[in-house]
Design an enzyme around this catalytic site. Structure first.
Site, PDB file in Angstrom:
ATOM      1  CD  GLU A  55     -48.626 -28.727  39.238  1.00 16.65           C
ATOM      2  OE1 GLU A  55     -49.450 -27.679  38.961  1.00 16.65           O
ATOM      3  OE2 GLU A  55     -47.559 -28.940  38.482  1.00 16.65           O
TER       4      GLU A  55
ATOM      5  NE  ARG B  48     -50.511 -17.783  36.485  1.00 16.58           N
ATOM      6  CZ  ARG B  48     -50.534 -18.940  36.999  1.00 16.58           C
ATOM      7  NH1 ARG B  48     -51.342 -19.812  36.476  1.00 16.58           N
ATOM      8  NH2 ARG B  48     -49.556 -19.322  37.809  1.00 16.58           N
TER       9      ARG B  48
ATOM     10  CG  ASP C 192     -46.720 -17.079  38.374  1.00 21.55           C
ATOM     11  OD1 ASP C 192     -47.717 -16.709  37.975  1.00 21.55           O
ATOM     12  OD2 ASP C 192     -46.458 -18.297  38.892  1.00 21.55           O
TER      13      ASP C 192
ATOM     14  CD  GLU D  94     -43.450 -21.218  38.928  1.00 20.03           C
ATOM     15  OE1 GLU D  94     -44.046 -21.908  38.325  1.00 20.03           O
ATOM     16  OE2 GLU D  94     -43.028 -21.235  39.987  1.00 20.03           O
TER      17      GLU D  94
ATOM     18  CG  ASN E  15     -47.337 -21.649  35.764  1.00 20.85           C
ATOM     19  OD1 ASN E  15     -47.140 -22.477  36.500  1.00 20.85           O
ATOM     20  ND2 ASN E  15     -47.172 -20.168  36.076  1.00 20.85           N
TER      21      ASN E  15
END
Length: 316
Positions: free
Chosen positions: A21, A263, A265, A278, A280
């Protein structure tokens, strides 16, 4: 120990890194740097892939904004370094970051706390055909999702529709998830339903966002480099399910011992129930990113969001 955001003068934005990433991290970092400078702060940048630790030691920084994603950025490594240097930083601490980076461990802790998660398990590299057949029989009734155990941004994720699930297709998906030398990957049931994400600041949920991707393909390309995905914020959910989703995400944040921001999901099954996928712990801050979108829904602009997150910076 935290300091009020208006007391911060000199800060460093951590960006780049060594994970898959890396380029996304630069996109996030660029936005954060511009935002903090617009607020009058003196801002430097640091890339763990090429910059010396001495720069952090000698920089006299009041705080660090972590815009790194993935390995060395979200796994507790750089958090430990900043703890040693006494530099307050954004996001969760070492333990919560390390746990959250391990998707299967995260699911185990959430499941133990009574939180809903998809069925699935961790698979080691080189699993036999018999093992893959067992996974298909156990989890493949509606298709399978195969994902890296420790990566984000949907990198290496494969979704296999029910009619496409075979030992051969599952092995190919595992190879894609384990590309780069990883020795494990996750195989999960394919939950077909509406997709949501929930930003949390200081442990409190912002308005729920629904992600509406073409054919359900919310992949790396669509996340960052196209405009084909639609977002609804606040999501078109009735008040009760929206409050329920926010509450279980706040619990998920607390169960892992997170702080600062994160955050989560989630998916909604056809029966209306939710599953958490998951968390983040260093979410994206690019032009396409979702935490800034949720913040705008409560009249918090990008630069003010960056300042708010920086104001929550602390060390373990």
């Amino acid at each position: 120990m935290t300091r009020a955001a208006n007391e911060l003068k000199r800060v460093v934005v951590l960006q780049g890194g060594i994970s898959a990433e890396r380029e996304v991290s630069f996109l996030s970092g660029r936005g954060v740097v511009e935002a903090l400078r617009s607020k009058g702060l003196e801002v430097e940048t640091w890339d763990p892939a090429c910059d010396a630790v001495g720069f952090l030691e000698e920089g006299r920084f009041d705080a660090a904004f972590i815009a790194l994603h993935g390995k060395l950025g979200e796994d507790g490594s750089v958090q430990g370094l900043l703890n040693c240097l006494g530099i307050p930083y954004t996001g969760p601490g070492v333990t919560a970051s390390a746990v959250a980076m391990d998707k299967e461990l995260t699911k185990t802790l959430w499941r133990a706390a009574g939180l809903p998660v998809p069925e699935g398990e961790r698979v080691v590299a080189g699993a036999s055909d018999e093992e893959l057949a067992r996974l298909i029989a156990r989890y493949g009734a509606s298709g399978l999702v195969v994902k890296p155990d420790h990566d984000g941004s949907s990198i290496g994720v494969t979704k296999l529709q029910k009619d496409d699930v075979t030992v051969e297709s599952l092995r190919a998906a595992l190879d894609a998830a384990q590309r780069g030398g990883a020795d494990t990957a996750l195989v999960e049931e394919y939950v077909h339903g509406r997709e949501f994400t929930i930003a949390l600041i200081g442990g409190k949920a912002l308005p729920v966002i629904e992600i509406i991707a073409p054919e359900g393909s919310y992949d790396f390309q669509n996340k960052y480099y196209t405009d084909v995905v639609r977002y609804e914020c606040p999501a078109a959910l009735d008040e009760a399910p929206a409050k329920h989703l926010a509450a279980i995400c706040e619990k998920a944040f607390a169960v892992l011992g997170c702080r600062g921001w994160s955050r989560v999901d989630a998916l909604q099954r056809p029966d209306g129930s939710f599953v958490l996928l998951e968390i983040n712990t260093a979410p994206g801050m690019t032009p396409h990113s979702l935490v800034p979108m949720a913040a705008r829904a409560v009249d918090l602009d990008y630069a003010s969001l960056c300042m708010k997150l920086l104001g929550l910076a602390e060390t373990d």
